[in-house]
Design a protein around this motif. Sequence first.
Motif: not given
Ligand SMILES: *Cc1c(COP(=O)(O)O)cnc(C)c1O
Length: 372
Positions: A66, A186, A191
């Motif tokens: 984010t 992320s 992930k």
């Molecule tokens: C997980 C995710 C984010 C955010 O990542 P974080 O590390 O949790 O802040 C942003 N965009 C997409 C499409 C995601 O799947």
Amino acid sequence: MSGQHTPIPMVDLKVQYRSLRAEIEEVIHNIVESGHFILGPNVEAFEKEIAAYHSVKYAVGLASGTDALHFSLRALGISKGDEVITTPFTFIATAEAVAYVGAAPVFVDIDRESLNIDVSHIEGKITSKTKAIIPVHIFGQPANMDEIMSLAKKHNLRVIEDCAQSFGASYKGKKTGSIGDTGCFSFYPSKNLGAYGDGGILTTNSEEIYNKIKLLRNHSTIAPYKHGSIGYNSRLDEIQAGILRIKLRHIDSYNQKRAEIAKIYTSILKDAVKCPLETADRTHVYHQYTIRSQKRAEIQSALKAENISSVVYYPIPLHLQPAFNYLGYKEGDLPETEKAAKEVLSLPVYPELEPKQAELIAETVIKVVSQR
Ligand SMILES: *Cc1c(COP(=O)(O)O)cnc(C)c1O
């Protein structure tokens, strides 16, 4: 046959940990012994490794994906009164970042085959206020970057790639995150490349953006205790970087295993439900394996009866989220997205899922769909 097999989760982080345990414990031990927890040698080395992996000049470790999106917009000078075009079929963070800088997200409907932004609808949404496009490589499938980059060039827009779900995917031989002005990743634990906590990274070929992001992540510190502007505390920490360096060495084989699971699913399911699109010019890294069916509810309850997890990503498109009520969208505005939200279902996919388990899952789905 119900209950005869162990429950199958969406993702199992413990199996992977067990296979890497010795290396990971050593790294954690060494970092704790060193007493160097923030912005140390592991973050620096990891940034170099990530830049090399993506064939880009720079990478900056951050506290989350984010923040990578938010800081991209900040570094590109996007602010109040500006508009940013993106997809409504994504996790909310993509559009939250736009709101953080005071700009307005402008949602463009998706393509029903890829579930990515429909590039043929982008130009109609460009106004004098439009400053950037944020394509999301949803579920690990690269978006149509050639078309997006040429529209951006024609209208002088910046491109911020949301690669949170596409680590390792490539488009016409280029890694996602190496094509736009910035790539935002992320390391949320689930992930494809996951940390043991939060983390993220930004990739870029621009020295100017790189320098700005390095300042933003650390309170805009220009000299010890001297701050050039209002910055943030958003640093990837040493322990996470050390763990991620180990996992980075395995990411291609992890993604390969995901693709093998996907192949099993598609071979069994292709005539029964809509399966993910595979095209020759890009690699899908299957952060999610997402099917579409009008019998979604029945499929999900049959899976549940067999102790198999499945999840609807995403049940409410962003343009219909309460958080974005103020933008004034209503049901019917983005029909392909709304239709997808009613039909999608993600099945378990992770490197350690056994082929036998994938077959069992697919057979369970087939049984529902072939019932009349
Ligand atoms: C997980 C995710 C984010 C955010 O990542 P974080 O590390 O949790 O802040 C942003 N965009 C997409 C499409 C995601 O799947």
